[in-house]
Each structure stands twice: as C-alpha cells, then as structure tokens.
Scaffold this motif. Sequence first.
Motif, PDB file in Angstrom:
ATOM      1  N   VAL A 108       4.364   2.745   3.530  1.00 51.84           N
ATOM      2  CA  VAL A 108       4.383   2.281   2.136  1.00 51.84           C
ATOM      3  C   VAL A 108       3.189   2.925   1.438  1.00 51.84           C
ATOM      4  O   VAL A 108       2.036   2.733   1.849  1.00 51.84           O
ATOM      5  CB  VAL A 108       4.356   0.744   2.038  1.00 51.84           C
ATOM      6  N   HIS A 109       3.478   3.695   0.408  1.00 60.29           N
ATOM      7  CA  HIS A 109       2.491   4.586  -0.213  1.00 60.29           C
ATOM      8  C   HIS A 109       2.315   4.219  -1.685  1.00 60.29           C
ATOM      9  O   HIS A 109       3.280   3.842  -2.354  1.00 60.29           O
ATOM     10  CB  HIS A 109       3.032   6.034  -0.100  1.00 60.29           C
ATOM     11  N   ALA A 110       1.076   4.316  -2.175  1.00 60.73           N
ATOM     12  CA  ALA A 110       0.839   4.136  -3.618  1.00 60.73           C
ATOM     13  C   ALA A 110      -0.237   5.123  -4.053  1.00 60.73           C
ATOM     14  O   ALA A 110      -1.359   5.083  -3.540  1.00 60.73           O
ATOM     15  CB  ALA A 110       0.404   2.711  -3.926  1.00 60.73           C
ATOM     16  N   HIS A 111       0.105   5.991  -4.988  1.00 68.82           N
ATOM     17  CA  HIS A 111      -0.840   7.015  -5.466  1.00 68.82           C
ATOM     18  C   HIS A 111      -1.233   6.735  -6.908  1.00 68.82           C
ATOM     19  O   HIS A 111      -0.369   6.708  -7.790  1.00 68.82           O
ATOM     20  CB  HIS A 111      -0.199   8.412  -5.364  1.00 68.82           C
ATOM     21  N   GLN A 112      -2.532   6.500  -7.125  1.00 72.81           N
ATOM     22  CA  GLN A 112      -3.088   6.232  -8.457  1.00 72.81           C
ATOM     23  C   GLN A 112      -2.423   5.008  -9.086  1.00 72.81           C
ATOM     24  O   GLN A 112      -2.086   5.014 -10.269  1.00 72.81           O
ATOM     25  CB  GLN A 112      -2.948   7.467  -9.386  1.00 72.81           C
ATOM     26  N   VAL A 113      -2.250   3.970  -8.290  1.00 73.58           N
ATOM     27  CA  VAL A 113      -1.602   2.735  -8.770  1.00 73.58           C
ATOM     28  C   VAL A 113      -2.579   1.549  -8.723  1.00 73.58           C
ATOM     29  O   VAL A 113      -2.705   0.808  -9.701  1.00 73.58           O
ATOM     30  CB  VAL A 113      -0.337   2.418  -7.930  1.00 73.58           C
ATOM     31  N   LEU A 114      -3.306   1.378  -7.608  1.00 75.68           N
ATOM     32  CA  LEU A 114      -4.153   0.185  -7.458  1.00 75.68           C
ATOM     33  C   LEU A 114      -5.168   0.084  -8.591  1.00 75.68           C
ATOM     34  O   LEU A 114      -5.532  -1.009  -9.020  1.00 75.68           O
ATOM     35  CB  LEU A 114      -4.864   0.187  -6.106  1.00 75.68           C
ATOM     36  N   GLN A 115      -5.635   1.232  -9.096  1.00 75.32           N
ATOM     37  CA  GLN A 115      -6.636   1.218 -10.182  1.00 75.32           C
ATOM     38  C   GLN A 115      -6.110   0.544 -11.447  1.00 75.32           C
ATOM     39  O   GLN A 115      -6.899   0.177 -12.319  1.00 75.32           O
ATOM     40  CB  GLN A 115      -7.052   2.646 -10.531  1.00 75.32           C
ATOM     41  N   HIS A 116      -4.786   0.410 -11.567  1.00 74.11           N
ATOM     42  CA  HIS A 116      -4.204  -0.162 -12.786  1.00 74.11           C
ATOM     43  C   HIS A 116      -3.878  -1.644 -12.644  1.00 74.11           C
ATOM     44  O   HIS A 116      -3.366  -2.249 -13.590  1.00 74.11           O
ATOM     45  CB  HIS A 116      -2.937   0.610 -13.163  1.00 74.11           C
ATOM     46  N   GLY A 135       3.293   0.562  11.485  1.00 69.72           N
ATOM     47  CA  GLY A 135       3.487   1.535  10.392  1.00 69.72           C
ATOM     48  C   GLY A 135       2.228   1.632   9.533  1.00 69.72           C
ATOM     49  O   GLY A 135       1.185   1.057   9.857  1.00 69.72           O
ATOM     50  N   LEU A 136       2.332   2.372   8.431  1.00 64.76           N
ATOM     51  CA  LEU A 136       1.144   2.659   7.621  1.00 64.76           C
ATOM     52  C   LEU A 136       1.321   2.278   6.162  1.00 64.76           C
ATOM     53  O   LEU A 136       2.367   2.550   5.557  1.00 64.76           O
ATOM     54  CB  LEU A 136       0.846   4.156   7.658  1.00 64.76           C
ATOM     55  N   VAL A 137       0.264   1.694   5.607  1.00 60.76           N
ATOM     56  CA  VAL A 137       0.108   1.599   4.152  1.00 60.76           C
ATOM     57  C   VAL A 137      -0.879   2.701   3.785  1.00 60.76           C
ATOM     58  O   VAL A 137      -1.928   2.840   4.429  1.00 60.76           O
ATOM     59  CB  VAL A 137      -0.435   0.209   3.750  1.00 60.76           C
ATOM     60  N   ALA A 138      -0.535   3.505   2.778  1.00 68.28           N
ATOM     61  CA  ALA A 138      -1.373   4.656   2.402  1.00 68.28           C
ATOM     62  C   ALA A 138      -1.638   4.597   0.906  1.00 68.28           C
ATOM     63  O   ALA A 138      -0.702   4.519   0.108  1.00 68.28           O
ATOM     64  CB  ALA A 138      -0.656   5.965   2.749  1.00 68.28           C
ATOM     65  N   VAL A 139      -2.931   4.612   0.544  1.00 62.39           N
ATOM     66  CA  VAL A 139      -3.283   4.504  -0.889  1.00 62.39           C
ATOM     67  C   VAL A 139      -4.332   5.549  -1.252  1.00 62.39           C
ATOM     68  O   VAL A 139      -5.211   5.877  -0.456  1.00 62.39           O
ATOM     69  CB  VAL A 139      -3.810   3.091  -1.241  1.00 62.39           C
ATOM     70  N   ARG A 140      -4.214   6.071  -2.466  1.00 61.57           N
ATOM     71  CA  ARG A 140      -5.211   7.041  -2.971  1.00 61.57           C
ATOM     72  C   ARG A 140      -5.455   6.761  -4.451  1.00 61.57           C
ATOM     73  O   ARG A 140      -4.496   6.572  -5.214  1.00 61.57           O
ATOM     74  CB  ARG A 140      -4.691   8.466  -2.800  1.00 61.57           C
ATOM     75  N   ASP A 141      -6.730   6.680  -4.821  1.00 58.68           N
ATOM     76  CA  ASP A 141      -7.079   6.407  -6.218  1.00 58.68           C
ATOM     77  C   ASP A 141      -8.308   7.192  -6.631  1.00 58.68           C
ATOM     78  O   ASP A 141      -9.259   7.347  -5.861  1.00 58.68           O
ATOM     79  CB  ASP A 141      -7.365   4.909  -6.426  1.00 58.68           C
ATOM     80  N   ALA A 142      -8.315   7.615  -7.878  1.00 58.75           N
ATOM     81  CA  ALA A 142      -9.471   8.301  -8.450  1.00 58.75           C
ATOM     82  C   ALA A 142     -10.607   7.313  -8.687  1.00 58.75           C
ATOM     83  O   ALA A 142     -10.412   6.090  -8.681  1.00 58.75           O
ATOM     84  CB  ALA A 142      -9.082   8.954  -9.773  1.00 58.75           C
TER      85      ALA A 142
END
Length: 267
Positions: A108-116, A135-142
């Motif tokens: 489950v992936h979220a790119h540039q989402v948690l910051q909002h 499995g993996l949760v994968a997150v990336r944020d600026a």
Amino acid sequence: MAFETYSHGHHRSVVDVHALRTARDCAAYLLPELTPGTGILDVGCGPGSITADFAALVAPGPVVGLDSSEDVLVQARELAAGRGLANVSYLAGNVYDLDFPDETFDVVHAHQVLQHLMDPVAALREMRRVTKPGGLVAVRDADFSGMVWHPPTPELAEWMRIYQEIARGNSAEPDAGRHLLSWALEAGFTDVTPSSSNWLYATPAERSRHADSWSERVLQSAFAEQAQERGLAERPLLDRLAAGWQEWAAAPDGWFLVPCGELLLRA
Ligand SMILES: C[S@@+](CC[C@H](N)C(=O)[O-])C[C@H]1O[C@@H](n2cnc3c(N)ncnc32)[C@H](O)[C@@H]1O
C-alpha cells in the motif's frame, strides 16, 4: 464523504506536472520489492502516472489507484487506457476509510499524500489494515522547509512563506518528510526502513518546467484562491511571485532542490 482541503487543488497547472511523475523518479526505494504478481493499492494516486508504472512492473498483479477526487481519476483512467494496461483500476475513496477487507494488498503506497492530511497517523493505520501481514506500506513526502534554491530570489521566499501558511491553515504539515518516522512509530509500526531522495531542477528544461508550473499555480490554482481568501496575498503580490519564478528559471545557475523522506513499513 467529507475530505480535508487539499492545499494544491486539481487545477490543470498542478495535475499536469504530477502526471509527469514516474515510479523511477518517485518510488525508487520501493521498486526492488515489486515483482510480477504483487498486488498494490496506490492511495492518493492523483493523475495516476506512478500507479500505471507500477501496473506495468507487476503485471499481471492487480493494481488499484485510489483518490478522493473523481475528476483526477478521469485523467488517470485515460492514461492507463492509453498505455494498454489491463491490470489497473482507479476508484474514488478516502484514505481514512478504505473500502477493502483487512489484509488485501501486498503493498500500500502513498506518494506526496500524508503531507496534506490532518491525521497522517490514522491514515497509516488504515493503510496497514488493508496490507497483508509481511507486506509493505510505502510512503514518500517532501519537506518544504528543507527545500533550497539559488539564486536567492526574494519572491521564492515569499512563495514559501505563503505556501506554509496555506498548508498549515488546512491543518496539514508541509514539512512532512521529517515527520514520517515519528508518524510511523506512533501508528505502531516496528519494522521501519527510512531513506531519503531528492528532486533537483537545475537544467534549463527542468527549471523552465518547474517555474512554468508554479508561475501559473500562484495565479490560477488553489494557491491563488486560498492566498487571496485568507488575506495572505493580493493579486499584485501573486503577480510578483509569478514573475519571480520566471526570473529564477532564467538564471543559468538556477538550482532548486526538493528533499523527500521515504519509509518502507513492514505490516
Ligand atoms: C500531491 S497529490 C499526489 C498525487 C500522486 N500520488 C503523485 O505523486 O503524483 C495528492 C493526492 O492525494 C489526494 N488526497 C488528498 N486527501 C485524500 C484522502 N483523504 N483520501 C484519498 N486521497 C486524498 C488528492 O486528491 C491528490 O490527488
């Protein structure tokens, strides 16, 4: 379904640059974990270009892109159809209340989402719920405050100040990159692999794409609306910000670095 205010909004000037993103540019930290057959949920997929790259990489594994905006999903579906992808679908939904049974996806992936989000910890817990054990949760944020640029164009400093106020006014965290680890620990993850990577805009083409997008965004997107509605900037200042972006892009030594935090979280 009620959603928070998404600070960037979905004006064409925003979505068109998001649609240029690739899995290689945005999810290199995750790619070694993906193999044909991996099932992926891409939360807050926006125009879905990263999602479509995932689908090509894991085919015939099922890939679902999910976003709170129906409008942006129209573009995502067109992109996937244009690439002839049969293993990807796009659904409207809310990261806090994912309409899937427990333990559905490998990743489950979220790119540039948690910051909002107002509650990124609740979002991470819900992402873990629909991830299979192991499995993996994968997150990336600026990290907006971590962004650096040259020359020190004063309008870019004003742009940063106003964006920070807009995002914080929406109870979001524009410096999310540095907070990811604490959010993951608070959400109860114990097997955590942190890393970071940058975007750099330093060639004439990269500078011009970045500046063209932001000079339009400060005048026409949700940035302009929120800045004016909240008394953060009037039109003459927004005009100066737009010109400042172009002035920065015209500098032959122009440099803009965007640091991003990223985490692989074992469910
Ligand atoms: C900055 S965009 C990132 C899009 C895409 N992941 C990318 O990197 O190109 C954030 C996306 O998250 C979506 N979003 C915001 N809040 C959400 C929520 N509560 N549930 C699902 N999606 C949400 C927005 O509609 C927007 O399309």
